[in-house]
Design a protein around this motif. Structure first.
Motif, PDB file in Angstrom:
ATOM      1  N   ASP A 169       0.739  -1.493  -0.087  1.00 36.29           N
ATOM      2  CA  ASP A 169       0.153   0.257   0.138  1.00 36.29           C
ATOM      3  C   ASP A 169       1.118   1.261  -0.581  1.00 36.29           C
ATOM      4  OD1 ASP A 169      -2.315  -1.710  -0.376  1.00 36.29           O
ATOM      5  OD2 ASP A 169      -2.308  -1.922   1.992  1.00 36.29           O
ATOM      6  N   LEU A 170       2.153   1.293   0.485  1.00 35.87           N
ATOM      7  CA  LEU A 170       2.725   2.279   0.739  1.00 35.87           C
ATOM      8  C   LEU A 170       3.581   2.545  -1.056  1.00 35.87           C
ATOM      9  CD1 LEU A 170       4.167   4.546   2.558  1.00 35.87           C
ATOM     10  CD2 LEU A 170       6.226   2.941   2.978  1.00 35.87           C
ATOM     11  N   ARG A 171       3.641   1.801  -0.982  1.00 37.55           N
ATOM     12  CA  ARG A 171       4.599   1.830  -3.193  1.00 37.55           C
ATOM     13  C   ARG A 171       3.072   2.185  -3.361  1.00 37.55           C
ATOM     14  NH1 ARG A 171       6.977  -3.013  -1.261  1.00 37.55           N
ATOM     15  NH2 ARG A 171       5.304  -4.255  -2.327  1.00 37.55           N
ATOM     16  N   LYS A 172       1.745   1.902  -3.202  1.00 36.43           N
ATOM     17  CA  LYS A 172       1.377   2.890  -4.234  1.00 36.43           C
ATOM     18  C   LYS A 172       0.702   3.856  -3.833  1.00 36.43           C
ATOM     19  CE  LYS A 172      -4.050   1.180  -5.461  1.00 36.43           C
ATOM     20  NZ  LYS A 172      -4.959   0.394  -4.748  1.00 36.43           N
ATOM     21  N   SER A 173       0.335   3.976  -2.812  1.00 36.25           N
ATOM     22  CA  SER A 173       0.249   5.198  -2.498  1.00 36.25           C
ATOM     23  C   SER A 173       1.810   5.900  -2.633  1.00 36.25           C
ATOM     24  CB  SER A 173       0.309   6.092  -0.627  1.00 36.25           C
ATOM     25  OG  SER A 173      -0.301   5.018  -0.465  1.00 36.25           O
ATOM     26  N   GLN A 174       3.110   6.292  -3.007  1.00 39.39           N
ATOM     27  CA  GLN A 174       4.197   6.859  -3.154  1.00 39.39           C
ATOM     28  C   GLN A 174       3.670   6.708  -5.263  1.00 39.39           C
ATOM     29  OE1 GLN A 174       7.692   4.227  -2.297  1.00 39.39           O
ATOM     30  NE2 GLN A 174       7.825   5.798  -0.353  1.00 39.39           N
ATOM     31  N   ARG A 175       4.123   6.320  -5.780  1.00 38.58           N
ATOM     32  CA  ARG A 175       3.297   6.320  -6.869  1.00 38.58           C
ATOM     33  C   ARG A 175       2.271   6.792  -7.311  1.00 38.58           C
ATOM     34  NH1 ARG A 175       2.836   1.249  -7.990  1.00 38.58           N
ATOM     35  NH2 ARG A 175       5.023   0.450  -7.541  1.00 38.58           N
ATOM     36  N   ALA A 176       1.688   7.196  -6.389  1.00 37.41           N
ATOM     37  CA  ALA A 176       0.124   8.500  -6.592  1.00 37.41           C
ATOM     38  C   ALA A 176       0.694   9.536  -6.462  1.00 37.41           C
ATOM     39  CB  ALA A 176      -0.804   7.871  -6.406  1.00 37.41           C
ATOM     40  N   CYS A 177       1.671   9.562  -5.616  1.00 34.41           N
ATOM     41  CA  CYS A 177       1.656  10.782  -4.993  1.00 34.41           C
ATOM     42  C   CYS A 177       2.705  11.764  -6.433  1.00 34.41           C
ATOM     43  CB  CYS A 177       2.821  10.446  -3.766  1.00 34.41           C
ATOM     44  SG  CYS A 177       3.087  12.309  -3.032  1.00 34.41           S
ATOM     45  N   GLN A 178       4.101  10.592  -6.537  1.00 33.19           N
ATOM     46  CA  GLN A 178       4.237  11.106  -7.726  1.00 33.19           C
ATOM     47  C   GLN A 178       3.696  11.667  -9.103  1.00 33.19           C
ATOM     48  OE1 GLN A 178       7.738   8.003  -8.969  1.00 33.19           O
ATOM     49  NE2 GLN A 178       8.439   9.404 -10.210  1.00 33.19           N
ATOM     50  N   GLN A 179       3.218  10.800  -9.515  1.00 34.15           N
ATOM     51  CA  GLN A 179       1.997  11.388 -10.355  1.00 34.15           C
ATOM     52  C   GLN A 179       0.961  12.624 -10.575  1.00 34.15           C
ATOM     53  OE1 GLN A 179      -0.400   7.708 -10.413  1.00 34.15           O
ATOM     54  NE2 GLN A 179       1.520   6.208 -12.088  1.00 34.15           N
ATOM     55  N   MET A 206       3.660  15.314 -10.328  1.00 36.37           N
ATOM     56  CA  MET A 206       3.896  16.007 -11.155  1.00 36.37           C
ATOM     57  C   MET A 206       2.761  16.943 -12.084  1.00 36.37           C
ATOM     58  SD  MET A 206       6.855  12.624 -12.612  1.00 36.37           S
ATOM     59  CE  MET A 206       7.115  13.666 -13.953  1.00 36.37           C
ATOM     60  N   GLN A 207       1.815  16.637 -11.845  1.00 37.68           N
ATOM     61  CA  GLN A 207       0.956  16.841 -12.769  1.00 37.68           C
ATOM     62  C   GLN A 207       0.993  17.978 -11.958  1.00 37.68           C
ATOM     63  OE1 GLN A 207      -3.166  14.790 -11.860  1.00 37.68           O
ATOM     64  NE2 GLN A 207      -2.157  12.853 -13.594  1.00 37.68           N
ATOM     65  N   LYS A 208       0.989  18.768 -11.266  1.00 35.71           N
ATOM     66  CA  LYS A 208       0.688  20.277 -10.159  1.00 35.71           C
ATOM     67  C   LYS A 208       2.563  20.320 -10.403  1.00 35.71           C
ATOM     68  CE  LYS A 208      -3.024  19.911  -6.948  1.00 35.71           C
ATOM     69  NZ  LYS A 208      -3.477  19.839  -5.580  1.00 35.71           N
ATOM     70  N   ASP A 209       3.205  20.459 -11.910  1.00 35.92           N
ATOM     71  CA  ASP A 209       4.654  20.672 -12.038  1.00 35.92           C
ATOM     72  C   ASP A 209       5.255  20.911 -10.595  1.00 35.92           C
ATOM     73  OD1 ASP A 209       3.863  20.853 -13.735  1.00 35.92           O
ATOM     74  OD2 ASP A 209       2.688  22.538 -14.267  1.00 35.92           O
ATOM     75  N   ILE A 210       4.671  19.589  -9.589  1.00 39.44           N
ATOM     76  CA  ILE A 210       5.523  19.350  -8.784  1.00 39.44           C
ATOM     77  C   ILE A 210       7.250  18.959  -9.047  1.00 39.44           C
ATOM     78  CG2 ILE A 210       5.794  18.734  -6.005  1.00 39.44           C
ATOM     79  CD1 ILE A 210       2.861  19.927  -5.268  1.00 39.44           C
ATOM     80  N   ASP A 211       8.402  19.589  -9.039  1.00 39.48           N
ATOM     81  CA  ASP A 211       9.391  18.542  -9.117  1.00 39.48           C
ATOM     82  C   ASP A 211      10.366  17.662  -8.225  1.00 39.48           C
ATOM     83  OD1 ASP A 211       8.721  19.296 -11.725  1.00 39.48           O
ATOM     84  OD2 ASP A 211      10.589  21.008 -11.223  1.00 39.48           O
ATOM     85  N   VAL A 212       9.887  18.351  -6.808  1.00 40.74           N
ATOM     86  CA  VAL A 212      10.922  17.528  -6.034  1.00 40.74           C
ATOM     87  C   VAL A 212       9.419  17.228  -5.175  1.00 40.74           C
ATOM     88  CG1 VAL A 212      12.322  18.028  -3.431  1.00 40.74           C
ATOM     89  CG2 VAL A 212      12.427  19.042  -5.875  1.00 40.74           C
ATOM     90  N   PRO A 213       9.897  16.425  -3.983  1.00 37.67           N
ATOM     91  CA  PRO A 213       9.045  15.866  -3.176  1.00 37.67           C
ATOM     92  C   PRO A 213       9.048  16.730  -1.419  1.00 37.67           C
ATOM     93  CG  PRO A 213      10.848  14.460  -3.170  1.00 37.67           C
ATOM     94  CD  PRO A 213      10.482  15.067  -4.397  1.00 37.67           C
ATOM     95  N   LYS A 214       7.780  17.112  -0.845  1.00 36.33           N
ATOM     96  CA  LYS A 214       7.467  17.329  -0.187  1.00 36.33           C
ATOM     97  C   LYS A 214       8.593  16.650   1.168  1.00 36.33           C
ATOM     98  CE  LYS A 214       4.817  19.137   3.675  1.00 36.33           C
ATOM     99  NZ  LYS A 214       3.167  19.221   4.386  1.00 36.33           N
ATOM    100  N   GLU A 215       9.281  14.902   1.168  1.00 34.47           N
ATOM    101  CA  GLU A 215       9.470  14.400   1.750  1.00 34.47           C
ATOM    102  C   GLU A 215      10.496  12.905   0.961  1.00 34.47           C
ATOM    103  OE1 GLU A 215      10.553  14.876   4.733  1.00 34.47           O
ATOM    104  OE2 GLU A 215       9.020  16.250   5.930  1.00 34.47           O
ATOM    105  N   THR A 216      11.258  13.101   1.372  1.00 36.73           N
ATOM    106  CA  THR A 216      12.309  11.954   0.450  1.00 36.73           C
ATOM    107  C   THR A 216      11.651  11.006  -0.133  1.00 36.73           C
ATOM    108  OG1 THR A 216      13.359  11.703   2.062  1.00 36.73           O
ATOM    109  CG2 THR A 216      14.238  13.512   0.430  1.00 36.73           C
TER     110      THR A 216
END
Length: 254
Positions: free
Chosen positions: A158-168, A171-181
């Motif tokens: 579930d965490l990997r699924k959430s990380q993948r969704a968070c990245q997508q 990036m749709q909001k033009d956020i190039d750097v995640p809030k936390e690594t």
């Protein structure tokens, strides 16, 4: 001595069939041994215990006669041999058997021996019971560990699924750097940094457990992107999320 004449009558009368002389000698030896054993039994003196036992058995087997004072008193009161005791004949017929002690152990030794045997048996049963309980506890602990392992693997997925969704969504909001690594999945080909080069945020993320990371990331997705990882749906706003999302936590969706 003169040499035996093999043409004499004595030699002709002998049984010369094969094997017979050997069988005859064996039979004679066995008979001699049995006779010797019988002679030894007759000449052997009986021990004191054997003589006492024979005399005791002889006395116990013989019936009481008039010379016995107790039996004579019973006869004077009308008792007859073979009759049951008591006024109406409801008593015993045979005398109370004797329990003769032939060993050299003290009084109560048999009871002590019996009690020790019972204690040993009880200890053995307790050991079996404790071993059974230990096996059952080990089986329960294995089931609990296996269940926890399965739950941990599910949360990692579930965490990997959430990380993948968070990245997508970022990036749709033009956020190039995640809030936390750790909000995004790390590329497999990227070289990992040495531990001394890690910043404070990276060290903090390592200290977090999988369940803590999942809870933090789920909250971020809901508040920042109005996205529910459990529903797989992006809502218009927070009001739409609150009113239409089936649940507000991972537990509710489970």
């Amino acid at each position: 001595d003169e040499e035996e004449d093999y043409m004499s009558d004595l030699f002709i009368k002998q049984d010369v069939r094969p094997g017979l002389p050997m069988v005859r000698r064996m039979k004679e030896a066995i008979q001699k041994e049995e006779r010797q054993k019988e002679a030894n039994e007759k000449s052997r003196q009986k021990s004191i215990k054997e003589e006492e036992k024979e005399r005791r058995d002889l006395v116990l087997k013989s019936a009481l006669g008039n010379e016995n004072k107790g039996f004579a008193l019973l006869q004077k009161m009308g008792y007859k041999s073979g009759q049951a005791l008591g006024r109406s004949g409801e008593g015993i017929v045979e005398p109370i058997p004797l329990n003769i002690k032939t060993g050299r152990s003290g009084l109560g030794h048999d009871e002590l021996k019996k009690r020790k045997a019972e204690e040993k048996l009880e200890n053995y049963r307790q050991k079996l019971h404790m071993k059974k309980q230990a096996n059952e506890q080990a089986a329960d602990q294995f089931r609990i560990r296996f269940k926890n392992k399965q739950e941990e693997r599910k949360m990692e997925g579930d965490l990997r699924k959430s990380q993948r969704a968070c990245q997508q969504l970022d990036m749709q909001k033009d956020i190039d750097v995640p809030k936390e690594t750790w909000y995004w999945l790390e590329p497999e080909e990227e070289d990992k940094k040495d531990e001394e080069d890690m910043n404070e945020d990276e060290r903090t993320s390592i200290d977090l457990s999988v369940s803590e990371k999942l809870h933090i990331l789920t909250t971020y997705l809901r508040e920042e992107h109005f996205y529910c990882i459990w529903c797989g749906t992006t809502y218009k706003d927070s009001e739409d999320l609150s009113s239409n999302c089936p649940g507000n936590s991972a537990a509710d969706h489970d």
